[in-house]
Write an enzyme that holds these catalytic residues in place. Sequence first.
Site, PDB file in Angstrom:
ATOM      1  N   CYS A  31       0.832  -1.196   0.000  1.00 28.00           N
ATOM      2  CA  CYS A  31       0.000   0.000   0.000  1.00 28.00           C
ATOM      3  C   CYS A  31       0.865   1.244   0.000  1.00 28.00           C
ATOM      4  O   CYS A  31       1.948   1.249   0.584  1.00 28.00           O
ATOM      5  CB  CYS A  31      -0.884   0.012   1.238  1.00 28.00           C
ATOM      6  SG  CYS A  31      -2.007  -1.376   1.201  1.00 28.00           S
ATOM      7  N   TYR A 176      -4.766 -12.638  -4.395  1.00 29.84           N
ATOM      8  CA  TYR A 176      -4.206 -12.328  -3.071  1.00 29.84           C
ATOM      9  C   TYR A 176      -4.852 -13.211  -2.001  1.00 29.84           C
ATOM     10  O   TYR A 176      -6.029 -13.049  -1.675  1.00 29.84           O
ATOM     11  CB  TYR A 176      -4.489 -10.855  -2.808  1.00 29.84           C
ATOM     12  CG  TYR A 176      -3.922 -10.226  -1.558  1.00 29.84           C
ATOM     13  CD1 TYR A 176      -2.905 -10.813  -0.818  1.00 29.84           C
ATOM     14  CD2 TYR A 176      -4.406  -8.991  -1.150  1.00 29.84           C
ATOM     15  CE1 TYR A 176      -2.402 -10.181   0.315  1.00 29.84           C
ATOM     16  CE2 TYR A 176      -3.905  -8.353  -0.024  1.00 29.84           C
ATOM     17  CZ  TYR A 176      -2.904  -8.958   0.710  1.00 29.84           C
ATOM     18  OH  TYR A 176      -2.414  -8.336   1.824  1.00 29.84           O
ATOM     19  N   ALA A 178      -2.811 -13.906   0.918  1.00 26.68           N
ATOM     20  CA  ALA A 178      -2.001 -13.739   2.133  1.00 26.68           C
ATOM     21  C   ALA A 178      -2.752 -12.814   3.081  1.00 26.68           C
ATOM     22  O   ALA A 178      -3.837 -12.331   2.754  1.00 26.68           O
ATOM     23  CB  ALA A 178      -0.644 -13.160   1.775  1.00 26.68           C
ATOM     24  N   HIS A 179      -2.191 -12.583   4.246  1.00 25.85           N
ATOM     25  CA  HIS A 179      -2.782 -11.654   5.220  1.00 25.85           C
ATOM     26  C   HIS A 179      -4.259 -11.945   5.482  1.00 25.85           C
ATOM     27  O   HIS A 179      -5.053 -11.020   5.692  1.00 25.85           O
ATOM     28  CB  HIS A 179      -2.610 -10.203   4.743  1.00 25.85           C
ATOM     29  CG  HIS A 179      -1.167  -9.821   4.556  1.00 25.85           C
ATOM     30  ND1 HIS A 179      -0.681  -9.276   3.402  1.00 25.85           N
ATOM     31  CD2 HIS A 179      -0.102  -9.949   5.376  1.00 25.85           C
ATOM     32  CE1 HIS A 179       0.621  -9.066   3.509  1.00 25.85           C
ATOM     33  NE2 HIS A 179       1.000  -9.459   4.717  1.00 25.85           N
ATOM     34  N   ASP A 274       4.692 -10.359   9.314  1.00 30.54           N
ATOM     35  CA  ASP A 274       5.192 -10.395   7.933  1.00 30.54           C
ATOM     36  C   ASP A 274       6.006  -9.125   7.664  1.00 30.54           C
ATOM     37  O   ASP A 274       7.195  -9.193   7.369  1.00 30.54           O
ATOM     38  CB  ASP A 274       3.999 -10.522   6.973  1.00 30.54           C
ATOM     39  CG  ASP A 274       4.417 -10.453   5.516  1.00 30.54           C
ATOM     40  OD1 ASP A 274       5.495 -10.984   5.191  1.00 30.54           O
ATOM     41  OD2 ASP A 274       3.669  -9.884   4.705  1.00 30.54           O
ATOM     42  N   ARG A 329       9.225  -2.569   1.625  1.00 32.90           N
ATOM     43  CA  ARG A 329       9.864  -1.431   2.279  1.00 32.90           C
ATOM     44  C   ARG A 329      11.231  -1.066   1.691  1.00 32.90           C
ATOM     45  O   ARG A 329      11.497   0.130   1.472  1.00 32.90           O
ATOM     46  CB  ARG A 329       9.936  -1.678   3.793  1.00 32.90           C
ATOM     47  CG  ARG A 329       8.550  -1.657   4.452  1.00 32.90           C
ATOM     48  CD  ARG A 329       8.577  -2.200   5.866  1.00 32.90           C
ATOM     49  NE  ARG A 329       8.882  -3.618   5.878  1.00 32.90           N
ATOM     50  CZ  ARG A 329       9.176  -4.317   6.964  1.00 32.90           C
ATOM     51  NH1 ARG A 329       9.220  -3.695   8.134  1.00 32.90           N
ATOM     52  NH2 ARG A 329       9.428  -5.603   6.886  1.00 32.90           N
ATOM     53  N   CYS A 352      16.388   0.769   4.190  1.00 34.33           N
ATOM     54  CA  CYS A 352      15.183   0.827   5.027  1.00 34.33           C
ATOM     55  C   CYS A 352      15.558   0.583   6.491  1.00 34.33           C
ATOM     56  O   CYS A 352      16.303  -0.338   6.799  1.00 34.33           O
ATOM     57  CB  CYS A 352      14.209  -0.252   4.540  1.00 34.33           C
ATOM     58  SG  CYS A 352      12.865  -0.556   5.689  1.00 34.33           S
ATOM     59  N   CYS A 355      11.263   0.990  10.438  1.00 35.82           N
ATOM     60  CA  CYS A 355      10.457   1.687  11.454  1.00 35.82           C
ATOM     61  C   CYS A 355       8.957   1.496  11.236  1.00 35.82           C
ATOM     62  O   CYS A 355       8.159   1.721  12.148  1.00 35.82           O
ATOM     63  CB  CYS A 355      10.786   3.174  11.446  1.00 35.82           C
ATOM     64  SG  CYS A 355      10.434   3.967   9.856  1.00 35.82           S
ATOM     65  N   CYS A 371       7.819   8.055   4.064  1.00 43.33           N
ATOM     66  CA  CYS A 371       8.932   7.160   4.429  1.00 43.33           C
ATOM     67  C   CYS A 371       9.968   7.950   5.206  1.00 43.33           C
ATOM     68  O   CYS A 371      10.284   9.086   4.859  1.00 43.33           O
ATOM     69  CB  CYS A 371       9.553   6.562   3.168  1.00 43.33           C
ATOM     70  SG  CYS A 371      11.089   5.660   3.474  1.00 43.33           S
TER      71      CYS A 371
HETATM   72 FE1  SF4 Z   1      11.541   1.459   5.749  1.00 48.47          FE
HETATM   73 FE2  SF4 Z   1      10.659   3.125   7.630  1.00 48.47          FE
HETATM   74 FE3  SF4 Z   1      10.769   3.908   5.041  1.00 48.47          FE
HETATM   75 FE4  SF4 Z   1       8.966   2.154   5.810  1.00 48.47          FE
HETATM   76  S1  SF4 Z   1       9.120   4.271   6.496  1.00 48.47           S
HETATM   77  S2  SF4 Z   1      10.270   2.002   4.017  1.00 48.47           S
HETATM   78  S3  SF4 Z   1      10.065   0.966   7.327  1.00 48.47           S
HETATM   79  S4  SF4 Z   1      12.485   3.387   6.367  1.00 48.47           S
END
Ligand code: SF4
Length: 735
Positions: A31, A176, A178-179, A274, A329, A352, A355, A371
């Site tokens: 999403c 879909y 999953a979840h 997940d 992510r 990433c 978080c 992000c």
């Molecule tokens: Fe990764 Fe945090 Fe960015 Fe999400 S918000 S993609 S968890 S760094």
Amino acid sequence: MTRDPRFDILFTPVKLGPKTIRNRFYQVPHCNGAGTNYPGMNMAHRGVKAEGGWGAVNTEQCSIHPESDDTLRITARIWDQGDMRNLGAMVDHVHSHGALAGCELWYGGPHAPGLETRTISRGPSQYASEFGTVPGCPGFTYNHAADKDELHRLQQQYVDAALRARDTGFDLVNVYGAHAYGPMQWLNPFYNRRTDEYGGSFENRARFWVETLEKIRRAVDNDVALVTRCAVDTLYGGKGVELGEDGLRFIEMASPYLDLWDVNIGDIAEWGEDAGPSRFYPIAHENDWIRHIKQATNKPVVGVGRYYDPEKMLQVVSAGIVDIVGAARPSIADPWLPRKIDEGRVDDIRTCIGCNVCISRWEMGGVPFICTQNATAGEEYRRGWHPEKFEPAKSDNDILVVGAGPSGSECARVLMERGYTVHLVDKAEKIGGYVNDVATLPGLAEWSFHRDYRENQLQKLVKKNKSGQIALGQKAMTADDVLSYGASRVVIATGARWSSTGVNYKTHDPIPGADAGLPHVLTPEQVFEGKAVGKRVLIVNYDPYYMAPSLAEKFARAGHEVTVATTCALGAYMDYTLEGPNMQRLIHELGINVIGETGCSRIEPGRAELFNLFGDGYKRQYKGTGQLPRKENDSHSWHECDSVILVTGRVSQDGLYRELKARKDEWEKNGIIDVFVIGDAESPRLMADVTFDGHRLAREIEDEDPQHQTPFKREQRAWGTAYVPGQNPDLEWRL
Ligand code: SF4
Ligand code: ADP
């Protein structure tokens, strides 16, 4: 630079039935808060990943029918021609960069509350959703047990949606499961309590899913590659789907109908199992399950596990655990991750930090995502920001940035990318600001990736630009220092600190006796600085995020007796970041005493006075000026403790900015054109938001009014107009 040949295998194509993916990088469905409501945002966000080298780029969950309506959470929909047109923009953009486009067909059952369409979903049996369909309200939404006519109707909804996806131009159609969505509710005995041929035995429970795949395959033939997203273990033992039982058997049974398996674990109520936050799960955390899949199928397999590290990607593909590396992510934090590996620039990857702030925005519903690492995520279309491309500097101005925390370091980085001469000055010895402290909290070590990326990039940029400097460990800058520095523009990014007197959102006042100058009272910063903490610790918490639970964990692990008195649910925001359930388990396991709905009215050496927030009675009446409309709160009682830690509220450290503003008449003679304040120094916020702030100012520093946002393109329908994204400039937002 060229690719390290060790990574060659990640750049070999794989045949997926009638389609071929160019390499082993697959952006799994995730999403982004765009859905089909913001087609421009969706197109540009997915497209930049195709440009960045991902071999396949998927939509998020894409509703097949109005019965699957996730409002107030924003999801894609493929209900009609309008949706197809909106999704078509994404498909074209993804294709133009040589990647495959995938559509994830989604039917939520009762996990979709139907708040907009007011429809009722169907499922194998009747049950209430264990997911917070309305955030914070599990058990709120029920479905209807489908009879045979209805289940065939549902299968037809999948077929019709698959045909619309094909006609939109998608290469991959992903059913879909999953979840805990769609066909998984039929396979999973937790939901499926039927006694006909669609319930009971494994074969019966698998029938709905397999028949649906069969019907879709017949309808779409070989025009698209058929994929299914499957949680091979729902993680609640024999009551659900277990890998060694139904999981692998289903993989074996459904394989003949598929061109690719997209596998993961978990359900929807705790989908942080997940999309694991780094606080609890390291990279590749699903491998104990995923490594078994290839024993049960000869079809290609894609698996996830926050794969941000090329070495780990190489390892799982070389070891044959998966054929293709799936990532959500890591692709958000760095849309150009594959390309950077390909170009031999592995150390430029924006990793990433796990978080889950991106997820938090979707979980709370109704808003575009953000992000922490990548300030351009979601801004590609409306602000025209590219994660790797920057408009060259408009002047040869020298820019002074005071403060190298998340906002200051990001601002300096982007200014340097644009070619400005930047002086980044901080009294601290290290770039990173408060991240340097936060990353020492239990489980948050990977949040330091935020600092590391900027530290590395800034050092490279200073070398590349042959101008500017990073001056750390300096004496704190005063207004005189700034005025005489010689810079023409000044950015103040001096951050925020926790209140040292207990100022909080409830009273906007200090708490009597709360004085961090005293030995028994501490702020979080003083904890990090090493101020002594006694055996019995009381955390006075008025903050909804991670600080109070993290400090509680830290001190409980170190053998202290910890009590948290908290006004809001402890770590309330962590439910949105999916850290909530495991954090609560941890708090329980560590024996931390949590007293909810509780404020603090006074602190004395050895004790603090607490009160129940609702101890002032439910009746209110007008009693005249100066009188409380309710009774005096009579719930106060003393709690004995040795140390009190105040997690009550944050305060911008904007003194330097305000003094400079007050001395505006001295700017011109000192060659200063403008002074700005950004980040927590302007207003304390999430790390993602202050990073965005620094990034925005750097992009807009020579715009008309850089302290305030330059208008962005709104994707808004105006009554009576033909809405075509990007073609109605008159609808653009003006501040
Ligand atoms: Fe990764 Fe945090 Fe960015 Fe999400 S918000 S993609 S968890 S760094
Ligand atoms: P943000 O989250 O907005 O980036 P932080 O609190 O993380 O803010 O970072 C602020 C940084 O600014 C810290 O590293 C701090 O040492 C530095 N800083 C604050 N005041 C001054 C000053 N007067 N001179 C130099 N550095 C400062």
